[in-house]
Design a protein around this motif. Sequence first.
Motif, mmCIF file in Angstrom:
data_model
loop_
_atom_site.group_PDB
_atom_site.id
_atom_site.type_symbol
_atom_site.label_atom_id
_atom_site.label_comp_id
_atom_site.label_asym_id
_atom_site.label_seq_id
_atom_site.Cartn_x
_atom_site.Cartn_y
_atom_site.Cartn_z
ATOM 1 N N ILE A 395 0.795 -1.127 0.212
ATOM 2 C CA ILE A 395 -0.203 -0.030 -0.042
ATOM 3 C C ILE A 395 0.956 1.228 -0.072
ATOM 4 O O ILE A 395 1.661 1.423 0.991
ATOM 5 N N PRO A 396 1.030 2.139 -1.109
ATOM 6 C CA PRO A 396 2.019 2.986 -1.115
ATOM 7 C C PRO A 396 1.848 4.343 0.076
ATOM 8 O O PRO A 396 0.258 4.377 0.303
ATOM 9 N N SER A 397 2.544 4.359 0.807
ATOM 10 C CA SER A 397 2.522 5.086 2.104
ATOM 11 C C SER A 397 3.598 5.920 2.368
ATOM 12 O O SER A 397 4.059 5.964 3.769
ATOM 13 N N ARG A 398 4.592 6.059 1.531
ATOM 14 C CA ARG A 398 5.710 7.106 1.873
ATOM 15 C C ARG A 398 5.326 8.223 2.659
ATOM 16 O O ARG A 398 6.102 8.469 3.524
ATOM 17 N N TYR A 399 4.368 8.855 2.242
ATOM 18 C CA TYR A 399 3.770 9.963 2.976
ATOM 19 C C TYR A 399 2.086 9.636 3.268
ATOM 20 O O TYR A 399 1.450 9.002 2.660
ATOM 21 N N VAL A 400 1.971 9.930 4.461
ATOM 22 C CA VAL A 400 0.649 9.693 5.198
ATOM 23 C C VAL A 400 -0.063 11.113 5.372
ATOM 24 O O VAL A 400 0.556 11.817 6.177
ATOM 25 N N GLN A 429 -1.247 6.398 -0.907
ATOM 26 C CA GLN A 429 -2.341 6.321 -1.156
ATOM 27 C C GLN A 429 -3.162 5.727 0.327
ATOM 28 O O GLN A 429 -4.008 5.141 0.204
ATOM 29 N N PHE A 430 -2.587 6.277 1.594
ATOM 30 C CA PHE A 430 -3.290 5.949 2.693
ATOM 31 C C PHE A 430 -3.408 7.392 3.593
ATOM 32 O O PHE A 430 -2.491 8.106 3.512
ATOM 33 N N GLY A 431 -4.647 7.718 3.971
ATOM 34 C CA GLY A 431 -4.708 8.944 4.876
ATOM 35 C C GLY A 431 -5.881 8.861 5.999
ATOM 36 O O GLY A 431 -6.635 7.736 5.935
#
Length: 510
Positions: A395-400, A429-431
Amino acid sequence: MGNDLTGRESLHTGGGMRVSEYYNLGRTQGTLDFVDVDTVNDIRVYIDPSTIRHLADDWGRECIIMVTTFFDSVLDAVKMKDKARTNYLLGNLGEPNETHLGISRGKSAGRGFGKQMSVDFAAKLAESQAAKTGLIEDLEDTSFFLDRIEKDIVSDITTNIIRGPLITYTQQMAQVFKIPLFDGVESGPVWNPRTLEWEQGYTQLPVADGEKLLLVPKVIVRRDLHMSRGDYYRNYLAPTLQSEEEADPGSKLVRVLKDGRRKVTKGDIAKEYGSSKPDVTRETLKRPSVYAHFREIKKSVAPNPISHRELSEVGNTPLPDYEALLKKVIDTPPGQADANKYHSNIEALLTALFYPSLSMPELEESIHEGRKRVDISYTNNAPEGFFRFLTRHKIPSRYVYVECKNYTHDVTNPELDQLSSRFSPLRGQFGILACRSFADKQKFLSRCRDTALDYRGFVVALDDSDLAELVSDVMKAINWKPADPPPSEPEVPPRIHDYPLLHARLKALS
């Protein structure tokens, strides 16, 4: 635009105040991303290049490129016997008192690189058999094999090399906390990894007690280096020497046990071979594969970031009070009038709650070339727990990203779409959508699931009651004690950074 540097000494004349106190931030160490140093004296933590090597974000990559290109340049100059180049490279390493890290007693004075130290360092490298044989590859290796090079010197060198990124980070934190910046502050030497040259100029920085200030992210500092000579000796070199002696039929150190096994103690090894830096160097030069294996293991395993408790102990600061931080959020009146206060209180709570998984918060960050803004963005460098779970499961999450909605009514599709529109495969793609309450929470959670199933990213909504559950879970993990008497089945202690509520919400999106 920054303030004028003229008259900066009049800001404050005292000493012994932390950055948070000096600038009246209303924060303590647990809610700050940077080390809350004394503006005059030093705190005994050190920047560790090995820790930086394991940062997956752009800032960390920039730093490690600087460290690698600089030290490679030094090694090349030493091997080529280019004294002018060596002196130029090392001669720009000054005493980085502006970070207030290290072991100086009283006012920050650095033990770092003065002119004589740079000359000595160059001479030691040139004479070092460890350097000539390739044992010294990285900056961290010097603390193993060069006399008088310890963690404080490695930290000082690293600070000098990454001064550029530290300036950028300081400016970012100043923007978050409205710390005044002054124009025309000398940057000090800044390493350029493309030209392999030092550059100097003027920049904007905070000035406290008449001296410029560089803030340092707490995720890159440690009490000791990840690559510790003590660890290497105890767990790699000494056991190798034990095995060699036990396999030697003529060894005088061997004791034969009753069961016939041959045994050599580490105490016997220390008496026979010694355990000082010269002793370690001598025996390692005979067995370079032992150190190579140690270095490979250390590089493959991310070091544990300094914990809230460790920082509290070394800095004599209070531990984060999660329940008090939660109360500030809950006590914030809903509505537009207190939106900024809610935003700030959410950031303080999440920064403390999610450390060290998430770090380097940016408030109202511009993305997509300034066309869109996000309330808070964090860098995900989680070594374990839920946020590491995201990266392991692709799950792309380098930045939250975090959006804060202090509404008096329910958030609906527009707010959900606003957050998901910030996502991208490269950045994350996580927030988290923080809000006050729901009349129909399940309905909104279903909307979050629809967003995920439409491949528009993963949004976890957290209202006041959810934040209370997160805090409760963390407190349970902190206060957990094994059952007495022990149960028949082994207990698995809860881990702070697992955040079971986030796991449950993420699972519900699939």
